[in-house]
Design a protein around this motif. Structure first.
Motif, PDB file in Angstrom:
ATOM      1  N   SER A 102      77.032  -8.645  18.798  1.00 52.18           N
ATOM      2  CA  SER A 102      77.797  -9.783  18.596  1.00 52.18           C
ATOM      3  C   SER A 102      78.862  -9.421  17.336  1.00 52.18           C
ATOM      4  N   HIS A 103      78.121  -9.002  16.197  1.00 54.50           N
ATOM      5  CA  HIS A 103      79.117  -8.710  15.122  1.00 54.50           C
ATOM      6  C   HIS A 103      80.038  -7.906  15.296  1.00 54.50           C
ATOM      7  N   ASP A 104      79.851  -6.777  16.230  1.00 57.44           N
ATOM      8  CA  ASP A 104      81.105  -5.682  16.442  1.00 57.44           C
ATOM      9  C   ASP A 104      82.100  -6.242  17.389  1.00 57.44           C
ATOM     10  N   LEU A 105      81.711  -7.375  18.290  1.00 51.95           N
ATOM     11  CA  LEU A 105      82.753  -7.986  18.895  1.00 51.95           C
ATOM     12  C   LEU A 105      83.669  -8.805  18.084  1.00 51.95           C
ATOM     13  N   ARG A 106      82.813  -9.619  17.287  1.00 49.32           N
ATOM     14  CA  ARG A 106      83.798 -10.753  16.441  1.00 49.32           C
ATOM     15  C   ARG A 106      84.699  -9.958  15.425  1.00 49.32           C
ATOM     16  N   THR A 107      84.146  -8.852  14.725  1.00 55.37           N
ATOM     17  CA  THR A 107      84.927  -8.227  13.665  1.00 55.37           C
ATOM     18  C   THR A 107      86.343  -7.680  14.151  1.00 55.37           C
ATOM     19  N   PRO A 108      86.401  -6.995  15.260  1.00 56.11           N
ATOM     20  CA  PRO A 108      87.836  -6.559  15.591  1.00 56.11           C
ATOM     21  C   PRO A 108      88.619  -7.789  16.267  1.00 56.11           C
ATOM     22  N   LEU A 109      87.966  -8.687  16.951  1.00 55.32           N
ATOM     23  CA  LEU A 109      88.721  -9.859  17.396  1.00 55.32           C
ATOM     24  C   LEU A 109      89.308 -10.705  15.920  1.00 55.32           C
ATOM     25  N   ALA A 110      88.497 -10.822  15.264  1.00 53.27           N
ATOM     26  CA  ALA A 110      89.036 -11.593  13.854  1.00 53.27           C
ATOM     27  C   ALA A 110      90.182 -10.717  13.352  1.00 53.27           C
ATOM     28  N   VAL A 111      90.104  -9.492  13.349  1.00 51.75           N
ATOM     29  CA  VAL A 111      91.270  -8.505  12.609  1.00 51.75           C
ATOM     30  C   VAL A 111      92.274  -8.906  13.601  1.00 51.75           C
ATOM     31  N   VAL A 112      92.192  -8.520  14.959  1.00 54.11           N
ATOM     32  CA  VAL A 112      93.433  -8.672  15.639  1.00 54.11           C
ATOM     33  C   VAL A 112      94.063 -10.275  15.547  1.00 54.11           C
ATOM     34  N   ALA A 113      93.280 -11.121  15.625  1.00 52.67           N
ATOM     35  CA  ALA A 113      93.659 -12.542  15.531  1.00 52.67           C
ATOM     36  C   ALA A 113      94.414 -12.956  14.155  1.00 52.67           C
ATOM     37  N   GLY A 114      93.618 -12.479  13.022  1.00 52.34           N
ATOM     38  CA  GLY A 114      94.271 -12.341  11.920  1.00 52.34           C
ATOM     39  C   GLY A 114      95.643 -11.721  11.553  1.00 52.34           C
ATOM     40  N   ALA A 115      95.886 -10.514  12.191  1.00 52.76           N
ATOM     41  CA  ALA A 115      97.017  -9.703  12.004  1.00 52.76           C
ATOM     42  C   ALA A 115      98.322 -10.494  12.707  1.00 52.76           C
ATOM     43  N   LEU A 116      97.741 -10.936  13.811  1.00 58.23           N
ATOM     44  CA  LEU A 116      98.815 -11.502  14.820  1.00 58.23           C
ATOM     45  C   LEU A 116      99.282 -13.022  14.303  1.00 58.23           C
TER      46      LEU A 116
ATOM     47  N   ALA B 287      92.302  -3.553  18.690  1.00 60.48           N
ATOM     48  CA  ALA B 287      92.036  -3.874  20.034  1.00 60.48           C
ATOM     49  C   ALA B 287      91.678  -2.722  20.766  1.00 60.48           C
ATOM     50  N   GLU B 288      91.969  -1.278  20.430  1.00 60.46           N
ATOM     51  CA  GLU B 288      91.722  -0.127  20.854  1.00 60.46           C
ATOM     52  C   GLU B 288      89.902   0.095  20.748  1.00 60.46           C
ATOM     53  N   ARG B 289      89.622  -0.138  19.241  1.00 60.88           N
ATOM     54  CA  ARG B 289      88.123  -0.398  19.217  1.00 60.88           C
ATOM     55  C   ARG B 289      87.423  -1.323  20.025  1.00 60.88           C
ATOM     56  N   LEU B 290      88.058  -2.523  20.056  1.00 58.32           N
ATOM     57  CA  LEU B 290      87.372  -3.449  21.100  1.00 58.32           C
ATOM     58  C   LEU B 290      87.385  -2.886  22.512  1.00 58.32           C
ATOM     59  N   SER B 291      88.420  -2.348  23.019  1.00 60.19           N
ATOM     60  CA  SER B 291      88.356  -1.684  24.347  1.00 60.19           C
ATOM     61  C   SER B 291      87.306  -0.462  24.440  1.00 60.19           C
TER      62      SER B 291
ATOM     63  N   LEU C  87      80.019  -0.716  26.798  1.00 60.61           N
ATOM     64  CA  LEU C  87      79.011  -1.818  27.360  1.00 60.61           C
ATOM     65  C   LEU C  87      78.975  -1.725  28.766  1.00 60.61           C
ATOM     66  N   LEU C  88      80.206  -1.689  29.480  1.00 54.88           N
ATOM     67  CA  LEU C  88      80.294  -1.516  30.991  1.00 54.88           C
ATOM     68  C   LEU C  88      79.718  -0.195  31.481  1.00 54.88           C
TER      69      LEU C  88
ATOM     70  N   GLY D 188      79.400  -0.372  14.893  1.00 54.25           N
ATOM     71  CA  GLY D 188      78.969   0.416  16.125  1.00 54.25           C
ATOM     72  C   GLY D 188      78.043  -0.253  17.059  1.00 54.25           C
ATOM     73  N   SER D 189      77.801  -0.190  18.362  1.00 54.32           N
ATOM     74  CA  SER D 189      76.940  -0.692  19.013  1.00 54.32           C
ATOM     75  C   SER D 189      75.689   0.163  19.090  1.00 54.32           C
ATOM     76  N   GLY D 190      75.885   1.493  18.726  1.00 53.33           N
ATOM     77  CA  GLY D 190      74.716   2.401  18.925  1.00 53.33           C
ATOM     78  C   GLY D 190      74.374   2.820  20.457  1.00 53.33           C
ATOM     79  N   LEU D 191      75.162   2.745  21.169  1.00 56.12           N
ATOM     80  CA  LEU D 191      75.152   2.941  22.824  1.00 56.12           C
ATOM     81  C   LEU D 191      76.322   4.373  22.986  1.00 56.12           C
ATOM     82  N   GLY D 192      76.924   4.649  22.125  1.00 57.01           N
ATOM     83  CA  GLY D 192      77.813   5.795  22.717  1.00 57.01           C
ATOM     84  C   GLY D 192      76.823   7.154  22.995  1.00 57.01           C
ATOM     85  N   LEU D 193      76.108   7.465  22.318  1.00 58.81           N
ATOM     86  CA  LEU D 193      75.171   8.844  22.512  1.00 58.81           C
ATOM     87  C   LEU D 193      74.524   8.583  23.730  1.00 58.81           C
ATOM     88  N   THR D 194      73.777   7.312  23.900  1.00 57.77           N
ATOM     89  CA  THR D 194      73.015   6.974  24.996  1.00 57.77           C
ATOM     90  C   THR D 194      73.968   7.090  26.498  1.00 57.77           C
TER      91      THR D 194
END
Length: 879
Positions: free
Chosen positions: A647-661, A687-691, A697-698, A823-829
């Motif tokens: 939840s925090h990792d999703l909000r952070t990039p979205l906040a940066v994208v929204a603030g910059a734009l 946006a790349e980080r969020l992607s 997650l997928l 980070g979500s802690g899922l990359g290595l998994t």
């Protein structure tokens, strides 16, 4: 008289109420007034059957089930169906209709009740062949008595309303005599009175009316292979009904049971089945003396009355060998004993002990040989011993014969031994004449002692054989229970069931379980898997007709097939696997001796096997359901943890994208070009980080669902590495990247998209957990000669791994011991799941000199495809 008419009147009343009524089978006997009541009712066409060249009309059960009315009329409940029908009796058709949810109106004469069959025969002199078990009538929701006085009935008979005149005249002087009708009417009224009393008792119970009777009675009936046992059982049924008492039918299996002929043993099981059909509890006990075993069981069950048959043996035999009735009466104490007389329903041959079966002809030859050997030994000892001492030599031989060959050969050996002792060793020699009276007395005593010893030894032998048979049954059940207790999983339970059932009953087994559509199919048809101990001789594949039998068993939870009353033409017997919570499946057994039904003992043991198997299957299914529930709970827990983690990792990039734009939009005019580009670049990076986060997650979702599949193609690993470096170039700026990729690396079968994801996750992890500017090395090498795998390693110069992190670093939501950023802690998994989907391995370790190494292997299986080049292309020099 008047049953069909009354049934049609009631049906017309129900039809007038709007009930869907179907006339399934009505027998009008040509009476116009009865046929008139069929007006307005839908008639079910009768099923045409050819039997012995004649055409018969029968009730069409399948058509009735397909039509499925609310109420169906089926006349003549006791009717026997034509051979080849699904059920031999119409009352069985009615039971199937009831099981399908169809209400039934039917008719029955009092003389067709099973418990009254012998009484009707005694009163009228006619044995009624078509009977209905009392338990069927007891299941009826409502019973209406259609009553006429004998005079009224005989008047209707004389008017031709029952039979044609010639037949009516014969009937009036036979079955329809006034005395017969009075007796039958009394039986019907008494039966209805008993039913009314039962309904009154039920009313008292429902309304909590206190009971006024003393402690309940309990009856015990002792039966055997005697042909009159059926009469005894029916009489006990009537007595139990009058007393409102539960009743138990007991057969005591003595050592002599093994010597009974097959017909006698079959008569025993038929008597027990008759008792079960009349609502009795049946029990088979084992012991040496019938009276002792019976009385002990009666006291254990709190029996108040014992019902036995009067002895039919001669008086001298009772005085010599004892009477079972006398033994029970003397030992009964406070228990009442009823001895019921009466001849058998039909003439039947006397049941004798099958001595030839247990003592074959060679056994008698051995008896003669043992006597000859005893005579030879006695001849050698004769000069030193007297006649009485020589008799001991013969007694030893008699004991050997009795213990080895049974009673018949031992009796022969006893007689021959006395004759040989007299012939060879008493004066005058070589003659059977005895001159000394004392010698005569000695020989008589020796003969009696020999007969007693042979009888006792033979009885001990039979008891040992009976104990061995019981031990085999117990061992088979113990082995089955132990196998089920130590087995987990439905597949292994099925393997154990097939192995033990096939071995115990010398046949082939089919286990049928319901599929997704609710139809039972053979287990082999579901998966084709059998345990390694299962051979082709242990199993059979039911044909289409046999599957129909198994389906009927599954739908109705009753046995069918070979040796039963339902679909007996099948090649196998099918029994329902019925657990505590419902049907589990069907077990079929086809004896290796085709068309040979199981013996009574085998059938009883098979029913026990099936019961244990059903409970074991139900236990396994419940365990699987509990496991699925646990998995669902764990998945829900992981889902909640995932949402909490990202939840925090999703909000952070979205906040940066929204603030910059929003800054760019609000201050576009006053911002310079460099500031605009910087804001847009920040928005793009986040946006790349969020992607990437959403991609992880997928991929994690695919892993959890088991839907991650590698689509392998032969490709060079260098191209995959190059694509990853190009994508990561902005984030790798300012770092020293070393690539060690030999030119002779072979092609690798891999999914380029997934392996790129692995390398991206590893590179991002290295960038995140190492200081800015720290070098990163990416190396690949072939393993084996010829190459069997490619090893890919990514090494950094960060802080490395703490002790123990090597084993947990690939766990979900693990962000390492020194997290350097979000980070979500899922990359290595996800990387681990992708590598395993390729059949490879992935691991992490500390790098000598500082830092960490992440490595994985990709196996090389098969050979890469050969390029089909033209001759010109083969000769063209390469750039």
């Amino acid at each position: 008289m008047g049953k069909t008419y009354a049934m049609l009147e009631a049906a017309q009343a129900r039809a007038a109420e709007g009930v869907d009524v179907l006339a399934g089978y009505i027998e009008t006997h040509g009476r116009r007034e009865t046929a008139a009541l069929l007006a307005g009712l839908e008639l079910l066409p009768r099923r045409q059957v050819r039997y012995q060249g004649a055409g018969l009309e029968e009730f069409d059960l399948d058509a009735a089930l397909a039509r499925r009315p609310q109420l169906i009329l089926v006349d003549e409940l006791a009717h026997s169906n034509a051979p080849g029908s699904r059920h031999p009796k119409r009352w069985q058709d009615v039971r199937e209709l009831l099981a399908a949810g169809v209400d039934v109106y039917t008719t029955l004469n009092v003389q067709h009740l099973e418990s009254l069959n012998d009484l009707v025969a005694q009163i009228t002199g006619v044995i009624v062949r078509e009977t209905v078990p009392d338990s069927v009538l007891e299941q009826a929701d409502e019973v209406a008595l259609i009553d006429l006085t004998p005079d009224q009935l005989r008047q209707r008979l004389s008017e031709g309303k029952v039979y044609v005149p010639a037949q009516a005249e014969r009937a009036a002087g036979g079955f329809f005599r006034a005395g017969n009708l009075h007796a039958l009417r009394e039986l019907a009224l008494r039966h209805m009175a008993d039913r009314v009393d039962q309904e009154m008792r039920r009313y008292r119970q429902d309304h909590a009316i206190s009971e006024t009777w003393p402690a309940a009675e309990r009856l015990l009936v002792c039966v055997g292979p005697n042909p009159a046992a059926g009469r005894l059982i029916r009489a006990a049924r009537r007595m139990a009904a009058r007393l409102r008492a539960p009743w138990v039918v007991v057969y005591v299996e003595t050592p002599g049971h093994l010597r009974l002929p097959e017909a006698a043993r079959e008569a025993i099981i038929q008597n027990l089945r008759l008792a079960e059909s009349l609502g009795a509890e049946t029990v088979t006990l084992s012991g040496g003396r019938v009276s002792e075993v019976l009385l002990a069981y009666a006291r254990q069950r709190n029996v108040s009355k014992i019902v036995i048959g009067k002895p039919a043996s001669p008086t001298w035999r009772e005085r010599l060998l004892g009477s079972l009735v006398d033994e029970i009466v003397r030992g009964s104490g406070q228990i009442d004993v009823y001895a019921i007389s009466g001849a058998a329903e039909e003439a039947a041959p006397a049941l004798t002990v099958d001595i030839a079966r247990s003592s074959p002809s060679p056994a008698y030859g051995w008896a003669i040989a043992v006597v000859a050997a005893s005579t030879t030994i006695a001849g050698l000892l004769w000069p030193h011993l007297g006649v009485s001492d020589l008799a001991l030599v013969y007694l030893i031989g008699i004991v050997l014969v009795a213990s080895r060959f049974g009673r018949g050969p031992s009796v022969l050996a006893s007689v021959l031994s006395v004759l040989a002792l007299n012939f060879f060793f008493t004066q005058p020699y070589l003659t059977l004449f005895v001159s000394n009276p004392r010698i005569v007395l000695t020989l008589v005593v020796i003969l009696l002692v020999a007969l007693v010893i042979s009888s006792l030894t033979a009885r001990t032998r039979r008891q040992a054989e009976a104990a061995l048979q019981r031990e085999r049954r117990t061992s088979a059940l113990y082995a089955l229970s132990r196998a089920y207790a130590s087995t987990r999983g439905i597949a292994h339970l099925i393997s154990a069931a097939v192995e033990h059932t096939s071995g115990t009953f010398d046949g082939q087994v089919a286990l049928l379980l319901p599929d997704s559509a609710g139809l039972v199919v053979p287990w082999g048809g579901l998966s084709g898997w059998w345990g390694q101990d299962i051979t082709a001789q242990m199993i059979f594949a039911p044909g289409q007709a046999e599957l129909g039998v198994a389906g009927w068993v599954y739908d109705h939870a009753e046995p069918a097939g070979l040796g039963t009353n339902t679909l007996p033409g099948a090649d196998a017997i099918y029994l329902p696997l019925k657990g505590a919570q419902g049907m589990v499946g069907v077990l079929g057994l086809r004896p290796n001796r085709r068309r040979s039904a199981l013996s009574p003992e085998q059938l009883h043991l098979l029913e026990t096997f099936v019961s244990q198997t059903a409970l074991a299957f139900e236990r396994a299914l419940l365990a699987e359901a509990a496991q699925r529930s646990a998995v669902q709970v764990e998945a829900e827990r992981l889902r909640n943890a995932l949402l909490s983690s990202v939840s925090h990792d999703l909000r952070t990039p979205l906040a940066v994208v929204a603030g910059a734009l929003s800054s760019a939009l609000d201050s576009w005019e006053i911002l310079g070009d460099a500031a605009r580009i910087d804001l847009i670049q920040n928005a793009y990076d986040e946006a790349e980080r969020l992607s990437r986060l959403l991609t992880n997650l997928l991929e994690m979702t695919r892993l959890e669902a088991g839907g991650l599949t590698a689509r392998k193609e032969w490709q060079p690993i260098e191209e995959v590495v190059g694509a990853v470096i190009a994508r990561m170039e902005p984030r790798l700026a300012g770092r020293e990247i070393t690539l060690d990729l030999p030119a002779d690396l072979p092609l690798v079968p891999l999914d380029a998209v997934l392996i790129e994801q692995v390398l991206l996750n590893l590179l991002e992890n290295a960038v995140k957990y190492t200081p800015p500017g720290a070098p990163i090395t990416l190396r690949a090498e072939a393993q084996g000669d010829p190459p069997s795998a490619i090893l890919v390693m990514l090494a950094d110069r960060g802080a490395g791994l703490r002790p123990g992190d090597e084993a947990t670093i690939f766990a979900k939501f693990n962000r390492g011991s020194q997290p350097a950023g979000g980070g979500s802690g899922l990359g290595l998994t996800i990387s681990q799941g992708i590598v395993r989907a390729h059949g490879g391995q992935i691991w992490a370790e500390n790098r000598p000199g500082g830092g960490a190494i992440f490595a994985f292997t990709l196996p090389i299986e098969g050979a890469p495809p050969q390029l089909d080049l033209s001759p010109d292309e083969e000769e063209r020099p390469h750039d």
